[in-house]
Design an enzyme around this catalytic site. Structure first.
Site, PDB file in Angstrom:
ATOM      1  N   TYR A 198      -1.970 -10.960   2.957  1.00 46.87           N
ATOM      2  CA  TYR A 198      -2.101  -9.614   3.528  1.00 46.87           C
ATOM      3  C   TYR A 198      -3.345  -8.976   3.724  1.00 46.87           C
ATOM      4  CZ  TYR A 198      -1.091  -4.347   2.964  1.00 46.87           C
ATOM      5  OH  TYR A 198      -1.191  -2.904   3.298  1.00 46.87           O
ATOM      6  N   SER A 255       4.402   1.701   7.628  1.00 49.05           N
ATOM      7  CA  SER A 255       4.894   3.017   6.626  1.00 49.05           C
ATOM      8  C   SER A 255       5.731   3.744   7.833  1.00 49.05           C
ATOM      9  CB  SER A 255       3.959   3.600   6.223  1.00 49.05           C
ATOM     10  OG  SER A 255       3.223   4.264   7.372  1.00 49.05           O
ATOM     11  N   SER A 303      -3.546  -5.807   8.769  1.00 44.78           N
ATOM     12  CA  SER A 303      -3.568  -4.347   8.765  1.00 44.78           C
ATOM     13  C   SER A 303      -5.020  -4.169   8.997  1.00 44.78           C
ATOM     14  CB  SER A 303      -3.230  -3.820   7.733  1.00 44.78           C
ATOM     15  OG  SER A 303      -1.765  -4.029   7.417  1.00 44.78           O
ATOM     16  N   GLY A 362      -0.178  -4.702  11.460  1.00 44.43           N
ATOM     17  CA  GLY A 362       0.321  -3.658  10.320  1.00 44.43           C
ATOM     18  C   GLY A 362      -0.466  -2.289  10.538  1.00 44.43           C
ATOM     19  N   VAL A 383       4.733  -4.725  10.136  1.00 46.61           N
ATOM     20  CA  VAL A 383       5.003  -4.283   8.919  1.00 46.61           C
ATOM     21  C   VAL A 383       4.185  -2.804   9.041  1.00 46.61           C
ATOM     22  CG1 VAL A 383       4.837  -4.487   6.405  1.00 46.61           C
ATOM     23  CG2 VAL A 383       4.831  -6.442   7.773  1.00 46.61           C
ATOM     24  N   THR A 422       0.817  -1.179  -0.020  1.00 42.74           N
ATOM     25  CA  THR A 422      -0.074  -0.058  -0.073  1.00 42.74           C
ATOM     26  C   THR A 422       0.923   1.238   0.002  1.00 42.74           C
ATOM     27  OG1 THR A 422      -1.668  -1.069   1.215  1.00 42.74           O
ATOM     28  CG2 THR A 422      -1.996   1.148   1.438  1.00 42.74           C
ATOM     29  N   LYS A 441       0.149 -10.559   7.404  1.00 40.57           N
ATOM     30  CA  LYS A 441       0.331  -9.386   7.577  1.00 40.57           C
ATOM     31  C   LYS A 441      -1.070  -8.598   7.882  1.00 40.57           C
ATOM     32  CE  LYS A 441       1.217  -4.500   6.294  1.00 40.57           C
ATOM     33  NZ  LYS A 441       1.452  -3.415   5.186  1.00 40.57           N
TER      34      LYS A 441
END
Length: 320
Positions: free
Chosen positions: A143, A218, A175, A199, A216, A51, A173
């Protein structure tokens, strides 16, 4: 990179795809980017073309080139390079998976197709199985990001018996903010050595308590070092210190979320903090405003995130 069967754990930076002002990929700064993550943030695992990396806004050939650049520049510097190969087209996803295997990536991840959606767990597993089969030797990660895909199949249900269908499955992952679903993923798979990668950066401490084995995100691009302090405190069972670190990170995230925080803003913050030009995002995203960047910079400074020194005591805004 180490042996591909090594378990993915700890912090994983969801990498940004640097672009020029004209929206072309700026491959020339990826080498600097690798060095910055390793040397300045202490982060040695990356999740490419997800993303944050605008993976689904890139062409297939661009995604391949970005993956190649990370594998080439990360060699002997990064521990694990996982490539996100999810796509709406099964054929494209398989092509990307095969390519990841050919270039020597350490794993692949796939989101649920989100236009024509799988309507139940079995359909989704069939899709994932076909992608994983294109790179059977690579560890495969699901994900889970229901807010963006609109696919609300619970991760805990998906994991039930998944290794029988997908032998290369190694973890997910996750999220999403649903800690019941996440907790049950961990609880019901304790005997399996899955990687449970959380996430949602601002809730990581809660997930660690629930059994997350890594994360994981940003923000680990520029708050990796800060987040590692939280992980270290958690590992030594200094929970009050870990909580202080999490609250500190939350103060920043809470601030930028109110201003409007997404991939465009992540690019602006990373450019500011690292000095590496990440450029604007690609349409349909819009470049972050100057006002956002100025406000984010002021907040980072007030929290002491932009200085190299340890956090100061006595300053209520700075994290103690």
């Amino acid at each position: 990179m180490d042996s591909p069967k090594k378990k993915l754990q700890g912090l994983v930076a969801a990498t940004i795809t640097p672009m020029t002002e004209h929206g072309e990929i700026n491959f020339s700064v990826i080498g600097r980017y690798v060095d910055y993550l390793v040397e300045e943030q202490g982060v040695k695992n990356v999740f490419v073309n997800g993303t944050t990396g605008e993976g689904l806004s890139l062409s297939i050939s661009e995604r391949c080139r970005v993956a190649e650049e990370w594998v080439t520049k990360g060699r002997n510097k990064l521990d694990q390079i996982v490539i996100h190969v999810g796509a709406l087209s099964l054929k494209e996803s398989q092509e990307l998976a095969q390519h990841a295997a050919e270039i020597g990536a350490d794993g692949i991840a796939v989101i649920a197709p989100f236009f024509l959606k799988p309507w139940n767990k079995d359909v989704l597993i069939n899709f994932l199985k076909e992608v994983a089969a294109a790179a059977p030797a690579l560890p495969f990660y699901y994900y889970h990001i229901p807010a963006l895909t609109g696919v609300k199949i619970r991760a805990e249900e998906l994991l039930d018996g998944i290794q029988d269908k997908i032998p290369s499955f190694q973890g997910l992952k996750f999220s999403d903010t649903d800690l019941l679903d996440f907790g049950q993923c961990v609880d019901q798979n304790r005997q399996r050595q899955f990687a449970f990668l959380f996430g949602v950066d601002e809730q990581l401490l809660s997930a660690l308590v629930m059994g997350a084995t890594g994360a994981v995100g940003s923000t680990y691009n520029y708050l990796g070092k800060k987040t590692k302090q939280m992980l270290e405190a958690f590992e030594r069972k200094d929970f009050s210190s870990a909580l202080n670190h999490q609250f500190c990170i939350q103060r920043f995230i809470n601030f930028v979320v109110k201003l409007g925080f997404g991939v465009s803003q992540t690019k602006a913050i990373m450019t500011l903090v690292s000095g590496i030009p990440m450029g604007p995002p690609r349409l349909p995203l819009q470049k972050a405003s100057r006002e956002f960047t100025d406000n984010a910079e002021a907040k980072l400074k007030s929290l002491d995130f932009l200085s190299c020194t340890d956090l100061k005591d006595g300053n209520m805004e700075a994290c103690s």
